[in-house]
Write a protein that holds these residues in place. Structure first.
Motif, PDB file in Angstrom:
ATOM      1  N   PRO A  25      16.889 -14.584   8.699  1.00 49.96           N
ATOM      2  CA  PRO A  25      17.705 -13.363   8.714  1.00 49.96           C
ATOM      3  C   PRO A  25      18.338 -13.070  10.078  1.00 49.96           C
ATOM      4  O   PRO A  25      19.497 -12.658  10.153  1.00 49.96           O
ATOM      5  N   GLY A  26      17.616 -13.284  11.170  1.00 42.68           N
ATOM      6  CA  GLY A  26      18.170 -13.030  12.504  1.00 42.68           C
ATOM      7  C   GLY A  26      19.345 -13.939  12.817  1.00 42.68           C
ATOM      8  O   GLY A  26      20.381 -13.495  13.333  1.00 42.68           O
ATOM      9  N   VAL A  28      21.183 -15.516  10.576  1.00 46.54           N
ATOM     10  CA  VAL A  28      22.245 -15.181   9.628  1.00 46.54           C
ATOM     11  C   VAL A  28      23.034 -13.980  10.138  1.00 46.54           C
ATOM     12  O   VAL A  28      24.260 -13.925  10.017  1.00 46.54           O
ATOM     13  N   SER A  29      22.357 -13.037  10.763  1.00 43.08           N
ATOM     14  CA  SER A  29      23.025 -11.861  11.316  1.00 43.08           C
ATOM     15  C   SER A  29      24.026 -12.267  12.407  1.00 43.08           C
ATOM     16  O   SER A  29      25.138 -11.744  12.469  1.00 43.08           O
ATOM     17  N   VAL A  30      23.644 -13.206  13.260  1.00 35.75           N
ATOM     18  CA  VAL A  30      24.560 -13.716  14.293  1.00 35.75           C
ATOM     19  C   VAL A  30      25.758 -14.381  13.609  1.00 35.75           C
ATOM     20  O   VAL A  30      26.913 -14.149  13.983  1.00 35.75           O
ATOM     21  N   GLN A  32      26.958 -13.781  10.652  1.00 35.05           N
ATOM     22  CA  GLN A  32      27.800 -12.770  10.011  1.00 35.05           C
ATOM     23  C   GLN A  32      28.756 -12.132  11.011  1.00 35.05           C
ATOM     24  O   GLN A  32      29.914 -11.865  10.687  1.00 35.05           O
ATOM     25  N   GLY A  33      28.286 -11.880  12.231  1.00 32.99           N
ATOM     26  CA  GLY A  33      29.168 -11.330  13.262  1.00 32.99           C
ATOM     27  C   GLY A  33      30.286 -12.295  13.600  1.00 32.99           C
ATOM     28  O   GLY A  33      31.458 -11.918  13.698  1.00 32.99           O
ATOM     29  N   THR A  68      27.111 -16.722   2.994  1.00 33.28           N
ATOM     30  CA  THR A  68      26.965 -15.286   2.739  1.00 33.28           C
ATOM     31  C   THR A  68      27.834 -14.793   1.593  1.00 33.28           C
ATOM     32  O   THR A  68      27.864 -13.601   1.303  1.00 33.28           O
ATOM     33  N   VAL A  96      21.874 -12.575   1.355  1.00 31.77           N
ATOM     34  CA  VAL A  96      22.990 -11.769   1.853  1.00 31.77           C
ATOM     35  C   VAL A  96      24.120 -11.769   0.828  1.00 31.77           C
ATOM     36  O   VAL A  96      24.702 -10.721   0.523  1.00 31.77           O
TER      37      VAL A  96
END
Length: 195
Positions: A25-26, A28-30, A32-33, A68, A96
């Protein structure tokens, strides 16, 4: 056109490192940005080109390496009455995707190399920027072709590992976010050189 990694062992290690950016998840968050800032417009252009090249009617579309689900979300707004399927090896990415896709979009955890007959055939198969992450690209491409309907089109695009060092550094230096630079550097390192 042929593609080759620098060496098979090195390519596997680079592919594994590149894939880790999509596994938690961490990370994936990068991604997504980075995706929101840098990939939205090129991805939409890629999808529109594939749609323009495809033979009508388009009834079923597969997004191979759907991540995503942004391409699927775009296609769900762009196309009506079309069955959309996304395949990705990473559960974190599919989680996501599931949060913002409309009902009826099928998400499957899997890899290009092992696409099963149970998925059926597709009029259009997209793969945007994921070929470098496939364990065995030749097998993955063969499986992709097997999933095509008789007039189906497979439309794939990925990074070019042969990008010269000056261009590579300029691209990396243009990113303000250090984690996004690491993400892109890992993806460029895993990319294949076209010959």
């Amino acid at each position: 056109v042929s593609a080759r990694p620098a060496s098979s062992r090195m390519a596997v290690d680079k592919r594994t490192i590149a894939q880790t950016w999509f596994a938690t998840p961490g990370a994936v968050s990068v991604f997504q940005g980075f995706e929101a800032s840098h990939l939205d417009l090129p991805r939409r252009l890629f999808l529109e080109c594939g749609l323009a090249l495809a033979c009508a009617p388009i009834r079923r579309v597969l997004d191979l390496g759907c991540g995503t689900g942004e391409a699927l979300a775009y296609l769900s707004q762009r196309l009506t009455g079309v069955e959309l399927v996304g395949v990705d090896p990473e559960a974190a990415m599919l989680e996501v995707a599931a949060t913002h896709l409309p009902p009826g979009v099928l998400l499957v955890q899997g890899e290009a190399e092992t696409l099963g007959d149970d998925l059926g055939s597709f009029d259009l198969v997209f793969s945007y920027s994921s070929l470098r992450l496939w364990r065995d690209p030749v097998t993955g491409l063969m499986q992709t072709v097997r999933r095509l309907a008789p007039t189906g089109l497979a439309y794939l695009l990925d990074l070019n590992g042969g990008l010269d060092k000056v261009a590579r550094m300029a691209w990396l230096d243009s990113l303000d976010n250090a984690l996004e630079r690491k993400l892109l550097a890992a993806q460029l390192a895993a990319a294949y050189e076209l010959q």
